[in-house]
Write a protein that holds these residues in place. Structure first.
Motif, PDB file in Angstrom:
ATOM      1  N   GLU A 143       0.755  -0.962   0.014  1.00 11.88           N
ATOM      2  CA  GLU A 143      -0.139  -0.079  -0.186  1.00 11.88           C
ATOM      3  C   GLU A 143       0.840   1.074   0.000  1.00 11.88           C
ATOM      4  OE1 GLU A 143      -3.804   1.963   2.637  1.00 11.88           O
ATOM      5  OE2 GLU A 143      -2.929   0.001   3.204  1.00 11.88           O
ATOM      6  N   GLY A 144       0.556   2.509  -0.783  1.00 13.38           N
ATOM      7  CA  GLY A 144       1.254   3.562  -0.828  1.00 13.38           C
ATOM      8  C   GLY A 144       2.514   3.196  -1.755  1.00 13.38           C
ATOM      9  N   LEU A 145       2.855   2.253  -2.407  1.00 12.51           N
ATOM     10  CA  LEU A 145       3.916   2.164  -3.060  1.00 12.51           C
ATOM     11  C   LEU A 145       4.071   3.388  -4.158  1.00 12.51           C
ATOM     12  CD1 LEU A 145       6.571   0.545  -3.232  1.00 12.51           C
ATOM     13  CD2 LEU A 145       5.369  -0.712  -5.241  1.00 12.51           C
ATOM     14  N   MET A 146       5.444   4.079  -4.080  1.00 13.87           N
ATOM     15  CA  MET A 146       5.663   4.970  -4.962  1.00 13.87           C
ATOM     16  C   MET A 146       6.632   4.536  -6.041  1.00 13.87           C
ATOM     17  SD  MET A 146       4.015   7.831  -3.734  1.00 13.87           S
ATOM     18  CE  MET A 146       4.480   9.392  -4.198  1.00 13.87           C
ATOM     19  N   PHE A 147       6.782   5.263  -7.139  1.00 13.64           N
ATOM     20  CA  PHE A 147       7.504   4.750  -8.291  1.00 13.64           C
ATOM     21  C   PHE A 147       8.295   5.766  -8.923  1.00 13.64           C
ATOM     22  CE2 PHE A 147       3.549   2.678  -8.131  1.00 13.64           C
ATOM     23  CZ  PHE A 147       3.974   1.007  -8.148  1.00 13.64           C
ATOM     24  N   ASP A 148       9.651   5.528  -9.229  1.00 11.59           N
ATOM     25  CA  ASP A 148      10.575   6.484  -9.832  1.00 11.59           C
ATOM     26  C   ASP A 148      10.414   6.660 -11.209  1.00 11.59           C
ATOM     27  OD1 ASP A 148      12.761   6.636  -7.619  1.00 11.59           O
ATOM     28  OD2 ASP A 148      12.379   4.379  -7.684  1.00 11.59           O
ATOM     29  N   LEU A 149       9.666   5.637 -11.934  1.00 17.87           N
ATOM     30  CA  LEU A 149       9.397   5.649 -13.333  1.00 17.87           C
ATOM     31  C   LEU A 149       8.132   4.681 -13.629  1.00 17.87           C
ATOM     32  CD1 LEU A 149      10.752   6.228 -16.216  1.00 17.87           C
ATOM     33  CD2 LEU A 149      11.812   3.990 -16.143  1.00 17.87           C
ATOM     34  N   ILE A 150       7.374   5.404 -14.434  1.00 11.57           N
ATOM     35  CA  ILE A 150       6.184   4.577 -15.089  1.00 11.57           C
ATOM     36  C   ILE A 150       6.408   4.599 -16.676  1.00 11.57           C
ATOM     37  CG2 ILE A 150       3.748   4.547 -15.250  1.00 11.57           C
ATOM     38  CD1 ILE A 150       3.445   5.926 -12.603  1.00 11.57           C
ATOM     39  N   TRP A 151       6.137   3.708 -17.214  1.00 10.56           N
ATOM     40  CA  TRP A 151       6.148   3.385 -18.712  1.00 10.56           C
ATOM     41  C   TRP A 151       4.869   2.984 -19.031  1.00 10.56           C
ATOM     42  CZ3 TRP A 151      11.151   0.995 -21.072  1.00 10.56           C
ATOM     43  CH2 TRP A 151      12.397   2.158 -20.946  1.00 10.56           C
ATOM     44  N   SER A 152       4.169   3.416 -19.822  1.00  9.57           N
ATOM     45  CA  SER A 152       2.689   2.909 -20.172  1.00  9.57           C
ATOM     46  C   SER A 152       2.342   3.102 -21.832  1.00  9.57           C
ATOM     47  CB  SER A 152       1.681   3.456 -19.441  1.00  9.57           C
ATOM     48  OG  SER A 152       0.580   2.668 -19.520  1.00  9.57           O
ATOM     49  N   ASN A 153       1.628   2.070 -22.307  1.00  9.41           N
ATOM     50  CA  ASN A 153       1.063   2.185 -23.614  1.00  9.41           C
ATOM     51  C   ASN A 153      -0.480   2.061 -22.854  1.00  9.41           C
ATOM     52  OD1 ASN A 153      -0.420   2.037 -25.909  1.00  9.41           O
ATOM     53  ND2 ASN A 153       0.779   0.510 -26.794  1.00  9.41           N
ATOM     54  N   HIS A 164      -9.202   8.416 -17.743  1.00  7.82           N
ATOM     55  CA  HIS A 164      -8.549   9.453 -17.021  1.00  7.82           C
ATOM     56  C   HIS A 164      -8.572   8.900 -15.341  1.00  7.82           C
ATOM     57  CE1 HIS A 164      -9.973  12.855 -19.831  1.00  7.82           C
ATOM     58  NE2 HIS A 164      -8.994  12.339 -20.239  1.00  7.82           N
ATOM     59  N   THR A 165      -9.776   7.977 -15.080  1.00  8.56           N
ATOM     60  CA  THR A 165      -9.505   7.534 -13.824  1.00  8.56           C
ATOM     61  C   THR A 165      -8.145   6.607 -13.485  1.00  8.56           C
ATOM     62  OG1 THR A 165     -12.033   7.568 -13.668  1.00  8.56           O
ATOM     63  CG2 THR A 165     -10.925   6.203 -12.144  1.00  8.56           C
ATOM     64  N   LEU A 166      -8.139   5.802 -14.575  1.00 12.21           N
ATOM     65  CA  LEU A 166      -6.948   5.063 -14.595  1.00 12.21           C
ATOM     66  C   LEU A 166      -5.543   5.739 -14.456  1.00 12.21           C
ATOM     67  CD1 LEU A 166      -5.552   2.109 -14.677  1.00 12.21           C
ATOM     68  CD2 LEU A 166      -5.568   2.660 -16.946  1.00 12.21           C
ATOM     69  N   LEU A 167      -5.172   6.908 -15.272  1.00 15.64           N
ATOM     70  CA  LEU A 167      -4.231   7.633 -14.819  1.00 15.64           C
ATOM     71  C   LEU A 167      -3.764   8.263 -13.737  1.00 15.64           C
ATOM     72  CD1 LEU A 167      -3.876   8.998 -18.900  1.00 15.64           C
ATOM     73  CD2 LEU A 167      -2.784   7.273 -17.806  1.00 15.64           C
ATOM     74  N   MET A 168      -5.350   9.015 -13.263  1.00 12.95           N
ATOM     75  CA  MET A 168      -5.077   9.754 -12.066  1.00 12.95           C
ATOM     76  C   MET A 168      -5.031   8.868 -10.785  1.00 12.95           C
ATOM     77  SD  MET A 168      -4.745  12.677 -13.048  1.00 12.95           S
ATOM     78  CE  MET A 168      -4.561  13.251 -11.320  1.00 12.95           C
TER      79      MET A 168
END
Length: 226
Positions: A143-153, A164-168
């Motif tokens: 829970e609450g994990l933060m990310f240094d990097l996100i890649w996404s298609n 929009h809900t997913l990205l936010m």
């Protein structure tokens, strides 16, 4: 007239439990210059090939950090996950998807290619991680994990509101003071309008911009400064 199997599989890739027949096939792919052998199936995104948008993202995204906590949002059978894991073996790479078949494939493909740093986690349809995992090879995300990097298609075809809900649900998990995301979106499916929308929703602590354009796609960069 019956449904076209390829079309049916494509329609189901954002379902939690695809109803199409699970027919496994093996592909040889090159991911950011590294050759990999993977298994794919029906009912997952781009189950017969490496998607063009994903190819653009993998070619144009900057080199990831050598270590940190990374996220592949909407992993499918795992090409983005594997690319991150192979490039940064000291990083923890989390792969998330609603689709249990996709998660099983990603976990299996990570094992097949020696990526012990991959963690697969299932989400609900709004993108929230599930506390209990239904897919084989999955884990519960802290829970609450933060990310240094996100890649996404990201799964554009789930509709604008759901997207929009997913990205936010995930972009605010970028680590403050330097966490970065790279999203590939087809230009004619709203990439240019998504940039100002994200900037407005995320607020002043983020910079959102077009990082690169290629083959009808935009790579969007989101950097969290505070």
């Amino acid at each position: 007239m019956g449904k076209n199997p390829a079309r049916q599989a494509n329609e189901q890739y954002f379902s939690a439990e695809p109803t199409s027949e699970d027919v496994r096939r093996t592909l040889d792919v090159t991911l950011r210059g590294v050759d990999a052998t993977v298994e794919t199936s029906n009912g997952v995104f781009s189950g017969s090939r490496l998607d063009l948008g994903t190819s653009v993202l993998l070619r144009e995204a900057p080199e990831p950090p050598t270590a940190g906590t990374f996220l592949d949002l909407g992993c499918g059978w795992g090409p983005v996950t594997l690319s991150m894991a192979l490039a940064s073996p000291e990083a923890d790479v989390w792969a998330v998807d609603v689709n249990t078949r996709a998660l099983e494939l990603t976990a299996a493909n990570a094992r097949r290619n020696g990526c012990a740093n991959v963690h697969a986690a299932q989400t609900d349809e709004s993108g929230v991680p599930l506390a209990e995992q239904a897919a084989a090879g999955c884990e519960a995300m802290p829970e609450g994990l933060m990310f240094d990097l996100i890649w996404s298609n990201p799964p554009i075809r789930i509709g604008k509101e759901a997207l929009h809900t997913l990205l936010m649900a995930w972009l605010p998990r970028l680590r403050p003071e330097g966490g970065a995301a790279y999203l590939v979106v087809q230009r004619n499916l709203g990439a240019d309008s998504l940039i100002p929308w994200l900037a407005g929703e995320l607020g002043g602590g983020y910079e959102v911009s077009k990082y690169h354009s290629a083959k009808g796609y935009r790579v969007i960069e989101v950097v969290r400064n505070s």
